[in-house]
Design a protein around this motif. Structure first.
Motif, PDB file in Angstrom:
ATOM      1  N   SER A  92      -7.138   2.700   5.720  1.00  0.00           N
ATOM      2  CA  SER A  92      -5.828   2.373   6.010  1.00  0.00           C
ATOM      3  C   SER A  92      -5.522   2.313   6.992  1.00  0.00           C
ATOM      4  O   SER A  92      -4.500   1.196   7.589  1.00  0.00           O
ATOM      5  CB  SER A  92      -4.766   3.679   5.364  1.00  0.00           C
ATOM      6  N   SER A 139      -4.671  -4.233  -0.985  1.00  0.00           N
ATOM      7  CA  SER A 139      -3.268  -4.210  -1.289  1.00  0.00           C
ATOM      8  C   SER A 139      -3.049  -4.114  -2.597  1.00  0.00           C
ATOM      9  O   SER A 139      -1.892  -3.699  -3.173  1.00  0.00           O
ATOM     10  CB  SER A 139      -2.848  -5.438  -0.712  1.00  0.00           C
ATOM     11  N   ARG A 186       0.803  -1.255   0.004  1.00  0.00           N
ATOM     12  CA  ARG A 186      -0.044  -0.015  -0.239  1.00  0.00           C
ATOM     13  C   ARG A 186       0.814   1.277  -0.175  1.00  0.00           C
ATOM     14  O   ARG A 186       0.499   2.143  -0.880  1.00  0.00           O
ATOM     15  CB  ARG A 186      -0.859  -0.045   1.113  1.00  0.00           C
TER      16      ARG A 186
END
Length: 100
Positions: free
Chosen positions: A66, A73, A50
């Motif tokens: 997040s 991902s 990420r």
């Protein structure tokens, strides 16, 4: 349970991966092997991917997702109804799950 040496080696690989630096195929295979068997390593790998993607795109996604480590991902892992055909997502599925 990871040894200290293994953990440090994996974290080094993950730092380089997140920064977009070179990671060898052998290191990627080792990282994937540990990620398949250890959920903590899998979370580290998702986070590194990420971060790598954010470096490339230079824009942040949803900060809540997040922070909860729920952000996908893979950039193309989400279904887009305007662009994707749902039947294509189930192409390799068993016959009973495919469209009739």
């Amino acid at each position: 349970m990871l040894s200290t040496q293994t953990r440090l080696r994996l974290q080094n690989i993950l730092q380089r991966l997140a920064a977009g630096k070179t990671v060898s195929l052998k290191e990627r295979i080792e990282l994937q092997k540990y990620s398949d068997h250890d959920p903590t390593v899998a979370a580290w790998l998702r986070r590194a991917r990420r971060q790598q993607r954010k470096e490339r795109e230079k824009h942040a996604g949803d900060p809540l997702l997040s922070a909860l480590d729920l952000d996908p991902s893979e950039p193309h892992s989400e279904y887009c109804p305007d662009q994707d055909d749902l039947g294509d997502w189930f192409q390799g599925a068993p016959y009973w799950l495919r469209r009739s």
